[in-house]
Design an enzyme around this catalytic site. Sequence first.
Site, mmCIF file in Angstrom:
data_model
loop_
_atom_site.group_PDB
_atom_site.id
_atom_site.type_symbol
_atom_site.label_atom_id
_atom_site.label_comp_id
_atom_site.label_asym_id
_atom_site.label_seq_id
_atom_site.Cartn_x
_atom_site.Cartn_y
_atom_site.Cartn_z
ATOM 1 N N SER A 1 0.828 -1.191 0.000
ATOM 2 C CA SER A 1 0.000 0.000 0.000
ATOM 3 C C SER A 1 0.870 1.252 0.000
ATOM 4 O O SER A 1 1.685 1.438 -0.892
ATOM 5 C CB SER A 1 -0.958 -0.035 1.196
ATOM 6 O OG SER A 1 -1.986 0.917 1.047
ATOM 7 N N GLU B 1 -9.602 -4.668 -6.251
ATOM 8 C CA GLU B 1 -9.283 -3.491 -5.447
ATOM 9 C C GLU B 1 -9.156 -2.223 -6.268
ATOM 10 O O GLU B 1 -8.851 -2.247 -7.467
ATOM 11 C CB GLU B 1 -8.016 -3.729 -4.625
ATOM 12 C CG GLU B 1 -6.721 -3.815 -5.388
ATOM 13 C CD GLU B 1 -5.527 -3.758 -4.446
ATOM 14 O OE1 GLU B 1 -5.272 -2.670 -3.906
ATOM 15 O OE2 GLU B 1 -4.871 -4.786 -4.262
ATOM 16 N N HIS C 1 -7.573 -5.347 -1.218
ATOM 17 C CA HIS C 1 -6.351 -4.606 -0.946
ATOM 18 C C HIS C 1 -5.505 -5.314 0.113
ATOM 19 O O HIS C 1 -5.992 -5.646 1.191
ATOM 20 C CB HIS C 1 -6.729 -3.205 -0.469
ATOM 21 C CG HIS C 1 -5.578 -2.282 -0.271
ATOM 22 N ND1 HIS C 1 -4.746 -1.900 -1.296
ATOM 23 C CD2 HIS C 1 -5.110 -1.652 0.844
ATOM 24 C CE1 HIS C 1 -3.833 -1.059 -0.830
ATOM 25 N NE2 HIS C 1 -4.032 -0.900 0.462
#
Length: 351
Positions: free
Chosen positions: A189, A281, A311
């Site tokens: 991320s 995602e 995610h």
Amino acid sequence: MDTRLPPDVTPLPLAEAAPRAGLPYDRRPSIRSRAISRTLRLGFYPIIHHAPGHARGIRTARSGVDAASLLLRHSQRVLIKQLADPQVEQGGLERPVRGEWVLTREGERTARGAILYLHGGGYVVCSPRTHRPITSRLALDTGLPVLVPRYRLAPEHPFPAPLEDAVAAYRWLLARGVPASGIVIAGDSAGGHLAAALTGEICRTGLPRPAGTVLFSPWVDLTCELSTRSRARDPYISATAARRVARLVVGPAGFDDPRLALLASPWTDTPPMLIQVGGAEVLRADAEALHRALTEGGNDCRLQVWKGQMHVFQILNRVLPEASAAMRETARFVARVVSAEPAAPQAEAVA
């Protein structure tokens, strides 16, 4: 500097990005995966979507995330050693390195390299502890010790403070005898953005190039232009919330720092990269755009789009078969790129 996306940077068509049939990331999501996604969509997504965009709310979110991390147990077959090195011997030229080592008992004695893992959390929440389900699995699957820096977070410390801490951690490994050919940089991320930015900074400044880079669901475009165009129904992350948080990350300087704009970077002669992203995602378009930028620059980059996954699904590797398979794919990539030369990093805790 204008860091907006060029007009031709758009998500790849689904057919173009689809992996070949029969590979683990092209299989229909398991029943367990679908059940967890539905649960998160109903119970967690609304909280993330309305995540606060101010400092007081961020501090409250940090406490909640740290408490929730206790529910995601990591393997007990690893050792966790705290690291706090003020680097006083450097005469103030290097930033302190704080964080933790995650390693197996065997890896402590026989390691031939290390993984430098940069945790996610939007640059505003999370810590080395919250990501132990991933870092412990990396240590077990690869046999390499995993260094997880406790880098500074926004809004107290906007970008480039996290990048400065990541560079310091990489230089710390090199200074303690870990060859660059034995180091793999990884992150998820926002940590994926940081891992890519660190790789670019290493190449730009002439530091020894690492063996490879692994990105899990990287947040490539902090302007969120790509994610807000996406039609994906991510059960976990919200593009709207990401855009709010991004304003805290960049601080008063805004998006003018060129190190933020990964898609505008001159990607040449990078180490091999592996990008894993969930097919469902909202950051899938980010991963596809970065993959395209890297391959068009002539670099070795592998993109795995895991069908139906959310995610950073890898953090659920103890309960999701797809997450476990993704970690095995990562271990194979690490084994391919890491030098076979033995080199034991100093993994002792520093008081």
